[in-house]
Design a protein around this motif. Sequence first.
Motif, PDB file in Angstrom:
ATOM      1  N   THR A   8      48.515  43.980  33.201  1.00  0.00           N
ATOM      2  CA  THR A   8      48.821  45.312  32.685  1.00  0.00           C
ATOM      3  C   THR A   8      49.678  46.113  33.655  1.00  0.00           C
ATOM      4  O   THR A   8      50.705  46.690  33.272  1.00  0.00           O
ATOM      5  N   SER A   9      49.260  46.167  34.919  1.00  0.00           N
ATOM      6  CA  SER A   9      50.014  46.938  35.911  1.00  0.00           C
ATOM      7  C   SER A   9      51.414  46.368  36.108  1.00  0.00           C
ATOM      8  O   SER A   9      52.384  47.118  36.258  1.00  0.00           O
ATOM      9  N   SER A  38      45.080  40.252  35.691  1.00  0.00           N
ATOM     10  CA  SER A  38      45.411  41.292  34.725  1.00  0.00           C
ATOM     11  C   SER A  38      46.885  41.649  34.898  1.00  0.00           C
ATOM     12  O   SER A  38      47.314  42.057  35.981  1.00  0.00           O
ATOM     13  N   ASP A  54      53.448  47.502  33.075  1.00  0.00           N
ATOM     14  CA  ASP A  54      53.725  48.941  33.135  1.00  0.00           C
ATOM     15  C   ASP A  54      54.748  49.258  34.215  1.00  0.00           C
ATOM     16  O   ASP A  54      55.639  50.100  34.026  1.00  0.00           O
TER      17      ASP A  54
END
Length: 266
Positions: free
Chosen positions: A235-236, A233, A239
């Motif tokens: 996403t982190s 993933s 971000d």
Amino acid sequence: MASELTVLFRRLRTWAMLLALAAIPILIAAAVKLTSRPATPGRGPLFLDRITQNGLFVAVTALVVSVPLFLPLTVGVVAGDTIAGEASLGTLRYLLLAPAGRVRLLLVKYTGAVVFCAAATATVTTAGALAGVALFPVGPVTLLSGDTIDVGESVVRSLLIAAYITVSLLGLSAIGLMISTFTDVPVGAMAATVVLSVVSQVLDNLPQLDWLHPWLFSHYWLGFADLLRQPISWTSFGDNALLQAGYIAVCGAVAYGKFSTKDVLS
């Protein structure tokens, strides 16, 4: 740029900090190897209980231990010394005699701090991998999602985690550079940078300040667990990169505003 990196990595202080970082995974591996009692799951740093089963977890555990204090401490020393160190030595005025001027000097100094971030993270990762291979068995790695990957892919995941942490430290480097333009005392700039990293992490653990957490530069520092899942993933990672880019932009603008009007010739 080459001369800046040469000066940075010729300093005994730089190598002392890198050696201290390298000692962290070695001490962790030695402590686990010498103890007669296996680590209890949930006790101690993340992944500590998996080291005896697979030495590849030494590097990840060492990074978890280093992120809250040791890596920010060394990065704070280097970033805080960027401009203030030259000012305290009286060499800043001579650097500014070059036609490229102040903007280029800021960029060169920040690039040097970024290279040190990568070197510091790579030092912990490499020392951890070598200590793990030397002291423990190495084999397929079970991820947080329950999937198993081979040794080659696990090395790639470790490199991704190192890259993630390097990106995490870029905002702190920008903060250190900014503070360094406000003072001629490098120790003060170093201390302020390190203190801000501690304050940010303390604030990030206060539930009453949930609204503030996404804006703290340390908020995503330990978010690399998403890289230990199948599929990965991102996403982190995204971000975190966006947050650090925001700090780089803001602190860079403040540093430029201050440094462009700073009297260094008197």
